[in-house]
Each structure stands twice: as structure tokens, then as C-alpha cells.
Scaffold this motif. Structure first.
Motif, PDB file in Angstrom:
ATOM      1  N   GLU A  24     -40.402  -0.110   5.446  1.00  0.00           N
ATOM      2  CA  GLU A  24     -39.236   0.078   4.377  1.00  0.00           C
ATOM      3  C   GLU A  24     -40.237   0.132   3.039  1.00  0.00           C
ATOM      4  OE1 GLU A  24     -35.167  -1.932   2.884  1.00  0.00           O
ATOM      5  OE2 GLU A  24     -36.435  -2.758   4.374  1.00  0.00           O
ATOM      6  N   GLU A  25     -40.911  -1.084   2.790  1.00  0.00           N
ATOM      7  CA  GLU A  25     -41.571  -1.295   1.530  1.00  0.00           C
ATOM      8  C   GLU A  25     -42.654  -0.042   1.259  1.00  0.00           C
ATOM      9  OE1 GLU A  25     -41.982  -3.205  -2.265  1.00  0.00           O
ATOM     10  OE2 GLU A  25     -40.767  -3.313  -0.499  1.00  0.00           O
ATOM     11  N   PHE A  26     -43.454   0.287   2.267  1.00  0.00           N
ATOM     12  CA  PHE A  26     -44.361   1.370   2.259  1.00  0.00           C
ATOM     13  C   PHE A  26     -43.471   2.704   1.760  1.00  0.00           C
ATOM     14  CE2 PHE A  26     -46.183   5.030   4.778  1.00  0.00           C
ATOM     15  CZ  PHE A  26     -47.217   5.140   4.293  1.00  0.00           C
ATOM     16  N   ILE A  27     -42.600   3.015   2.577  1.00  0.00           N
ATOM     17  CA  ILE A  27     -41.734   4.182   2.317  1.00  0.00           C
ATOM     18  C   ILE A  27     -41.159   4.304   0.646  1.00  0.00           C
ATOM     19  CG2 ILE A  27     -39.880   5.521   3.032  1.00  0.00           C
ATOM     20  CD1 ILE A  27     -40.436   4.735   5.903  1.00  0.00           C
ATOM     21  N   LYS A  28     -40.636   3.086   0.486  1.00  0.00           N
ATOM     22  CA  LYS A  28     -40.082   2.816  -0.774  1.00  0.00           C
ATOM     23  C   LYS A  28     -41.097   3.262  -2.039  1.00  0.00           C
ATOM     24  CE  LYS A  28     -38.038  -0.597  -3.853  1.00  0.00           C
ATOM     25  NZ  LYS A  28     -37.673  -1.899  -4.028  1.00  0.00           N
ATOM     26  N   ILE A  29     -42.269   2.651  -1.798  1.00  0.00           N
ATOM     27  CA  ILE A  29     -43.279   3.031  -2.807  1.00  0.00           C
ATOM     28  C   ILE A  29     -43.597   4.286  -2.854  1.00  0.00           C
ATOM     29  CG2 ILE A  29     -45.584   2.309  -3.837  1.00  0.00           C
ATOM     30  CD1 ILE A  29     -45.016  -0.437  -2.583  1.00  0.00           C
ATOM     31  N   GLN A  30     -43.776   4.852  -1.543  1.00  0.00           N
ATOM     32  CA  GLN A  30     -44.561   6.338  -1.652  1.00  0.00           C
ATOM     33  C   GLN A  30     -43.421   7.258  -2.198  1.00  0.00           C
ATOM     34  OE1 GLN A  30     -44.584   7.750   2.524  1.00  0.00           O
ATOM     35  NE2 GLN A  30     -46.554   8.172   2.373  1.00  0.00           N
ATOM     36  N   ASN A  31     -41.998   7.061  -1.923  1.00  0.00           N
ATOM     37  CA  ASN A  31     -40.954   7.829  -2.614  1.00  0.00           C
ATOM     38  C   ASN A  31     -41.056   7.851  -4.170  1.00  0.00           C
ATOM     39  OD1 ASN A  31     -40.153   9.051  -0.127  1.00  0.00           O
ATOM     40  ND2 ASN A  31     -38.508   7.375   0.157  1.00  0.00           N
ATOM     41  N   ALA A  38     -47.150   1.640  -9.779  1.00  0.00           N
ATOM     42  CA  ALA A  38     -46.762   1.799  -8.377  1.00  0.00           C
ATOM     43  C   ALA A  38     -48.038   2.138  -7.490  1.00  0.00           C
ATOM     44  CB  ALA A  38     -45.930   3.318  -8.216  1.00  0.00           C
ATOM     45  N   LEU A  39     -49.039   2.649  -8.094  1.00  0.00           N
ATOM     46  CA  LEU A  39     -50.441   2.785  -7.277  1.00  0.00           C
ATOM     47  C   LEU A  39     -50.831   1.477  -6.925  1.00  0.00           C
ATOM     48  CD1 LEU A  39     -52.211   5.753  -8.983  1.00  0.00           C
ATOM     49  CD2 LEU A  39     -51.187   5.793  -6.663  1.00  0.00           C
ATOM     50  N   ASP A  40     -50.793   0.431  -7.972  1.00  0.00           N
ATOM     51  CA  ASP A  40     -51.142  -0.764  -7.929  1.00  0.00           C
ATOM     52  C   ASP A  40     -50.407  -1.395  -6.398  1.00  0.00           C
ATOM     53  OD1 ASP A  40     -52.963  -0.531  -9.662  1.00  0.00           O
ATOM     54  OD2 ASP A  40     -51.857  -1.619 -11.357  1.00  0.00           O
ATOM     55  N   ALA A  41     -49.147  -1.414  -6.540  1.00  0.00           N
ATOM     56  CA  ALA A  41     -48.248  -1.731  -5.442  1.00  0.00           C
ATOM     57  C   ALA A  41     -48.543  -1.270  -4.170  1.00  0.00           C
ATOM     58  CB  ALA A  41     -46.814  -1.682  -5.830  1.00  0.00           C
ATOM     59  N   PHE A  42     -48.821   0.158  -4.442  1.00  0.00           N
ATOM     60  CA  PHE A  42     -49.166   0.575  -2.944  1.00  0.00           C
ATOM     61  C   PHE A  42     -50.695   0.084  -2.481  1.00  0.00           C
ATOM     62  CE2 PHE A  42     -50.703   4.561  -0.609  1.00  0.00           C
ATOM     63  CZ  PHE A  42     -49.672   4.985   0.323  1.00  0.00           C
ATOM     64  N   ASP A  43     -51.644  -0.090  -3.352  1.00  0.00           N
ATOM     65  CA  ASP A  43     -52.799  -0.362  -2.997  1.00  0.00           C
ATOM     66  C   ASP A  43     -52.805  -1.899  -2.519  1.00  0.00           C
ATOM     67  OD1 ASP A  43     -54.267   1.762  -3.443  1.00  0.00           O
ATOM     68  OD2 ASP A  43     -54.892   0.970  -5.384  1.00  0.00           O
ATOM     69  N   SER A  44     -51.632  -2.904  -2.899  1.00  0.00           N
ATOM     70  CA  SER A  44     -51.642  -4.241  -2.552  1.00  0.00           C
ATOM     71  C   SER A  44     -50.991  -4.287  -1.255  1.00  0.00           C
ATOM     72  CB  SER A  44     -50.813  -5.128  -3.584  1.00  0.00           C
ATOM     73  OG  SER A  44     -49.246  -4.453  -3.429  1.00  0.00           O
ATOM     74  N   ILE A  45     -50.391  -3.385  -0.698  1.00  0.00           N
ATOM     75  CA  ILE A  45     -49.945  -3.384   0.715  1.00  0.00           C
ATOM     76  C   ILE A  45     -50.967  -2.562   1.785  1.00  0.00           C
ATOM     77  CG2 ILE A  45     -47.617  -3.884   0.191  1.00  0.00           C
ATOM     78  CD1 ILE A  45     -46.912  -1.198   0.995  1.00  0.00           C
ATOM     79  N   GLY A  46     -51.811  -2.200   1.055  1.00  0.00           N
ATOM     80  CA  GLY A  46     -53.094  -1.506   1.921  1.00  0.00           C
ATOM     81  C   GLY A  46     -52.346   0.071   2.276  1.00  0.00           C
ATOM     82  N   GLY A  47     -51.746   0.568   1.225  1.00  0.00           N
ATOM     83  CA  GLY A  47     -50.803   1.780   1.493  1.00  0.00           C
ATOM     84  C   GLY A  47     -51.846   2.943   2.160  1.00  0.00           C
ATOM     85  N   ASP A  48     -53.133   3.059   1.779  1.00  0.00           N
ATOM     86  CA  ASP A  48     -53.885   4.024   2.572  1.00  0.00           C
ATOM     87  C   ASP A  48     -53.848   3.992   4.046  1.00  0.00           C
ATOM     88  OD1 ASP A  48     -54.157   5.372   0.267  1.00  0.00           O
ATOM     89  OD2 ASP A  48     -56.098   4.283  -0.239  1.00  0.00           O
ATOM     90  N   HIS A  49     -53.714   2.771   4.613  1.00  0.00           N
ATOM     91  CA  HIS A  49     -53.711   2.652   5.994  1.00  0.00           C
ATOM     92  C   HIS A  49     -52.471   2.044   6.579  1.00  0.00           C
ATOM     93  CE1 HIS A  49     -58.044   2.958   5.243  1.00  0.00           C
ATOM     94  NE2 HIS A  49     -58.221   2.251   4.347  1.00  0.00           N
ATOM     95  N   PHE A  50     -51.390   1.984   5.947  1.00  0.00           N
ATOM     96  CA  PHE A  50     -50.354   1.320   6.260  1.00  0.00           C
ATOM     97  C   PHE A  50     -49.578   2.044   7.584  1.00  0.00           C
ATOM     98  CE2 PHE A  50     -45.877  -0.492   5.960  1.00  0.00           C
ATOM     99  CZ  PHE A  50     -46.117  -1.731   5.253  1.00  0.00           C
ATOM    100  N   GLU A  51     -49.501   3.419   7.565  1.00  0.00           N
ATOM    101  CA  GLU A  51     -49.236   3.747   8.881  1.00  0.00           C
ATOM    102  C   GLU A  51     -50.093   3.595  10.101  1.00  0.00           C
ATOM    103  OE1 GLU A  51     -47.431   8.158  10.707  1.00  0.00           O
ATOM    104  OE2 GLU A  51     -48.131   7.851   8.432  1.00  0.00           O
TER     105      GLU A  51
END
Length: 579
Positions: free
Chosen positions: A90-97, A122-135
Motif C-alpha cells: 500500500e505505501e509503495f503503491i501510494k508513493i509510486q502514484n 517523494a523520491l526520498d520517501a520511496f528510497d526510505s522504504i527501498g522502493g527500487d526493490h520493494f516488489e
């Protein structure tokens, strides 16, 4: 990361903590244990929301510390059509959107500066949850829990146990500095429990987990925080080692207690002699000697050793019977089937004899509770109950058998007890004394409510017991007391339980749900099946040796043979190292 110093807290009717102190640090997976009603969940609430509670003492948390939380109660919005992947991510999809929305806005906006700032946040938040590898991380977590096949399933279609694991994964993937879980194991079947063990052991952050589950305690944690009698004790190490440390302390204390008792008895004899002499010899020196001895005796009494974490009082659970049934079938299930949205059980056949102790085993959502409830209600054509059977039922849905708006005293008047004094005397065996008897059942902890259910079942004097997850929320001391009560019981028991230890320590055999039907399995085969799937090949033998040595130590302590007990402790330590 977290430091608590001399914290004290009380409710109007109960003092919970008195000057307790502990720390939580990086890489610690901490089990938070203690008897039911000791205040574990309340302490977690204080950690989660310090502004809401008025407490004395110091509670320090690093300002940057982020918290994750999994409640002991699962709540799901059934109206949302959410897939497992969408729920966890949910958090990953929210930041991605959000990033996509900002990029779209930037294509047409003339004022780019504030959008660039929003984009960077938004990019910082994405990085903080490991967005590039989240899926990829979601897939790894699902695979670790053996739930990858459910990735595209609707969350509303999951069993309670599967949803609990999904909640755990969701919180873990948000990478909190401290993750708190309150009895995440409750009602999990053994496969899901093993998946939870894998998730806990793979987690990199700090964990604080309230649990009474002996399987998790023995295999998941490197620190123990034990809350008891308003005090806290910390132990860096495994639960097995903590129990070993308590046993060593118990032997030392009992040896000292015996020596003190002998010293006090000798002193009491001297006082008696001095008193006798004083009746016919009134010399001042005799009086002074008597007073000195009495003061010495008082000092001995004052320094008697107290050990709140060593000798914890277990409830006295005893399932008596008004009328025994000799050598006959008490429950007969013939060609039973049940379906809701889909067929759960079909053509089920079994019988329970008057002294059988049987565990009903199966994955979450396979119809166990429905079957047990229908045996209790006794209005199904496929279920026949012996006319001489008196049946008592403990429900995993505590509100089914306990009325939240009742006080404890009112509940037991409704259950057939005649006077408040009779109730007070009876419930003292279960650890309920004083003002708590006037509390509403709704205010009690899950463990306290389950102990009350056990007290009601015991008070019924029934000769057939139907127990649905009786160990849920119970502390380990009450679980062991329940196992003893089951062993001593003279009637029949059908018990649904995912607690491996309660099953193997108290049941004669299991009825296992397999491919929508039920088959009988010996306890020996059941143990081998579980151990073959989840333990090393020598684990079962080592664990049985450990239990045997522990029983020998208990017998040695009863005989006050402390030298033998100490010799056996060395043997026990060697076995614990193998586990």
C-alpha cells in the motif's frame, strides 16, 4: 534505541509497574513475557503513545525512531476489493502514484520549483522504504511464508491465519526501526506458525513481541523481558537459556531457604528455652538475651529470600466430574458434511469414547470450530451425543461464552454458583482475588478471559469437554497447569489446538483434517510428522531427554537432595546446547 528507567504506572484499581527499567537496542529480537494481566499490552500502549498516559519515571526514544505495530486482533475492511500484493504494498503503491502524478503535473506546469521540491520529497520517501526493490522484497517475504501463490488473491478470501501473516509482512516491509507485535501467533495453525517464525528470524530491525507460544519462544529470540509482580527482569539470550538460568536460581534459593529454615527453627528453640527460664529467673541478663534472640529471629524473617521470577504461582486448574461414563461412546459423528462458500468437510466419520483425549488438527479455515460448535449444540442429524453425557464448551470467540457487560462475580452467579463467597473461594485458585472480581469482563486481558472460561468449564463438572484453542492468550505457566488438568481428567476431551506442546503432552491421539475429511493418527506418528517437517532429525530425542532430566531435577528438589539436583543441572545444560 529505547530506554526505560524507573517507570511506574497504575490504573485506579490496580498498580501495574513499580520502578521498572529496560532497554531495547539494535539487532535485538526481544520476547516480552509474563503472566496474564501483568500489564504487557498496556506497557506496549505506553511505548506507542507516551503522551496519552500519565506515568512516573523516564522513557527515552530516539527522535528518528519509527514504529511498526501488529495488534493481537485482526481487523479487515471487508468492503475493500484489495489483493494481497496491493495490501502489503500500500505505501509503495501510494508513493509510486504520487511520483507519477507529480511528473504528469510537471509536464504542463509553468511553476516548476515547488513541484521539484515535492518530487524530491517523494523520491526520498520511496528510497526510505527501498522502493527500487520493494516488489522483489514482497515476493521474497511471501515466499518465505510459503504464501507466494496468494499474491493476486483478494485479502477478503484469506483465512485468519493467512491475514495475520500478511499484516506482519506489511509492517516489516515498511522497515520500522522498532516493530512491536502483540501475540501475533494466536490461532495460527502450525504451518502458518512456522511461517511466522521464518519472518521473525529474517527480520533485520528491532523486534518486541508479546508471546506465550513455546515454539516461537524456543526458536526466535535473543533477548527476554519478563514482567511479573510489578517488576521487570531482562535476560540477554534465548528463552531456553533463560529458563535454565531460572532453574539454577531456583535450586540455589531452595537450598538457602532450607538452611534458613533450619537456622530459624534452632533460634526458635533457643527463644522457647529462654522464655521458659524467664518464668522462674527474672535476672536482667536473661531478659536481654531473650530480646536479642527475638530481634535476631525478626531479622531472619525480614531477609527471607523472595524470587518473583523463579516461583510463579500457577492457577490450580482441575476438571472434576459429577458422573463418570464407563467404557462407552460419548460422541458419534456419522457421515457429517459442512459447507459455506465451498465444501469444507465431507462424509466425516469418527467416535469418541468416554475417556478419549483427542486433538482436532487442521489448517485455518477447514471447519474445525464449526464441527465442535455443532457437537456442543447437538442439533445435527449426523451427530449423536450419549444421553449420559454432560458437555462443556470453551470457545475461541470469548464473547460467545462470557458476557462482556457482566462483572466476574455476576458471570459466575449466572453460571450457577450460589453465593459471592463461594465464587471468591473458587476463583482464588485461578488467580482472581480482591477488587478484580468486581471488574467488567470487557476490561480483562485475553489471557484473563480464557482463564475465566477454563474456570467455568471446570465448575460445570462435565464429563465431555469441547475446548477450542484453550491455550490462546494463556501465559506459559497456565498452559502447563492446563496440561496437568487435562492429564488428570477422567472424562472425554475434544480439543482444537495449534499449540504443538499442548497436543503432544496431553492428547491420546489426533483427528487430522486431510482433503475435506478426517482421519485418525497416533500421537507417535503425529510427532514424527511435525518434527520431520520442521526440526533436525535428532531434535525430538534431545528434547525428550531434556524433559526427562527436568523431571528428575524436580524430584530431587522435592527430596531436598541439592547435590543430585546440581549434578543433573550440568547434564541439562549440555542438552540445551544441542537444542
Amino acid at each position: 534505541m529505547i530506554k526505560v528507567e524507573n517507570l511506574s504506572f497504575s490504573f485506579p484499581q490496580k498498580e501495574l509497574y513499580k520502578n521498572i527499567s529496560f532497554t531495547l537496542e539494535e539487532a535485538q529480537h526481544c520476547a516480552f513475557i509474563g503472566t496474564s494481566g501483568s500489564g504487557k499490552s498496556t506497557l506496549i500502549d505506553i511505548l506507542m503513545d507516551t503522551e496519552r498516559y500519565l506515568f512516573e519515571g523516564l522513557l527515552e526514544m530516539e527522535p528518528s525512531c519509527t514504529l511498526g505495530y501488529v495488534s493481537q486482533f485482526s481487523h479487515l475492511d471487508q468492503t475493500k476489493e484489495t489483493t494481497v500484493f496491493e495490501y502489503i504494498g500500500e505505501e509503495f503503491i501510494k508513493i509510486q502514484n504520487e511520483i507519477q502524478s507529480i511528473c504528469t503535473e510537471m509536464e504542463t506546469s509553468s511553476d516548476i520549483e515547488p513541484l521539484l521540491e515535492k518530487y524530491q520529497l517523494a523520491l526520498d520517501a520511496f528510497d526510505s522504504i527501498g522502493g527500487d526493490h520493494f516488489e522483489s522484497n514482497i515476493n521474497k517475504k511471501l515466499n518465505l511464508a510459503n504464501l507466494l501463490k496468494l499474491k493476486d488473491s483478494r485479502v477478503s478470501d484469506l483465512s485468519g491465519g493467512e491475514f495475520k501473516l500478511i499484516q506482519v509482512m506489511k509492517e516489516m516491509l515498511n522497515s520500522p526501526d522498532l516493530m512491536i507485535m502483540d501475540e501475533p501467533d494466536v490461532f495460527l495453525d502450525f504451518e502458518n506458525l512456522n511461517a511466522l517464525k521464518n519472518l521473525i528470524n529474517a527480520h533485520k530491525g528491532i523486534l518486541l513481541v508479546i508471546t506465550h507460544n513455546r515454539y516461537l519462544l524456543n526458536h526466535c529470540f535473543n533477548k527476554i523481558i519478563h514482567l511479573e509482580n510489578m517488576e521487570i527482569q531482562e535476560f540477554d539470550g534465548r528463552y531456553l537459556e533463560y529458563n535454565f538460568s531460572l532453574l539454577q536460581t531456583k535450586i540455589e534459593l531452595q537450598e538457602l531457604t532450607v538452611a534458613e529454615k533450619e537456622e530459624m527453627e534452632r533460634n526458635e528453640n533457643i527463644i522457647d528455652n529462654l522464655r521458659a527460664i524467664a518464668t522462674y529467673n527474672s535476672e536482667a541478663s536473661r531478659g536481654r538475651a531473650l530480646k536479642a534472640r527475638v530481634r535476631f529471629q525478626e531479622r531472619l524473617e525480614a531477609r527471607r529470600l523472595k524470587a518473583p521470577f523463579v516461583d510463579i504461582k500457577q492457577p490450580i486448574i482441575s476438571f472434576g466430574i459429577d458422573h463418570e461414563i464407563q467404557d462407552s461412546v460419548v460422541v458419534n459423528v456419522n457421515n457429517y458434511s459442512v459447507a459455506f462458500d465451498e465444501l469444507l468437510l465431507e462424509n466425516v466419520n469418527f467416535e469418541i469414547k468416554s475417556t478419549d483425549k483427542v486433538a482436532l488438527i487442521g489448517a485455518n479455515g477447514t471447519g474445525k470450530t464449526t464441527l465442535l460448535r455443532e457437537i456442543f449444540n447437538n442439533n445435527h442429524d449426523s451427530i449423536e451425543i450419549n444421553a449420559d453425557a454432560k458437555v462443556a464448551y470453551l470457545s475461541q470467540l470469548q464473547g460467545e461464552m462470557l458476557k462482556d457487560s457482566n462483572t466476574i462475580l455476576e458471570e459466575f452467579i449466572d453460571a450457577g454458583f450460589n453465593t459471592y463467597d463461594e465464587i471468591r473461594s473458587y476463583l482464588a485458585n485461578y488467580g482472581f482475588e480482591g477488587e478484580i472480581l468486581n471488574q467488567k469482563i470487557a476490561s480483562l486481558s485475553g489471557g484473563e478471559r480464557n482463564i475465566l472460561q477454563l474456570a467455568k468449564v471446570s465448575g460445570s463438572k462435565a464429563n465431555v469437554l469441547l475446548l477450542d484453542e484453550p491455550t490462546s492468550h494463556l501465559d506459559t505457566y497456565t498452559q502447563i497447569a492446563l496440561e496437568k488438568a487435562i492429564t488428570d481428567y477422567k472424562g472425554a476431551i475434544i480439543m482444537i489446538s495449534h499449540d504443538f506442546y499442548s497436543v503432544v503432552n496431553g492428547m491420546d491421539y489426533v483427528l487430522i483434517i486431510d482433503d475435506k475429511t478426517i482421519r485418525k493418527m497416533s500421537m507417535r506418528k503425529f510427532r514424527q510428522m511435525i518434527y520431520a517437517s520442521h526440526f533436525d532429525k535428532d531434535y525430538l530425542e534431545t528434547e525428550q531427554k531434556k524433559k526427562s532430566v527436568e523431571m528428575k531435577i524436580e524430584l530431587a528438589l522435592k527430596d531436598t537432595d541439592f547435590e543430585r539436583a546440581k549434578g543433573l543441572v550440568d547434564e541439562l545444560e549440555a542438552l540445551i546446547k544441542l537444542l
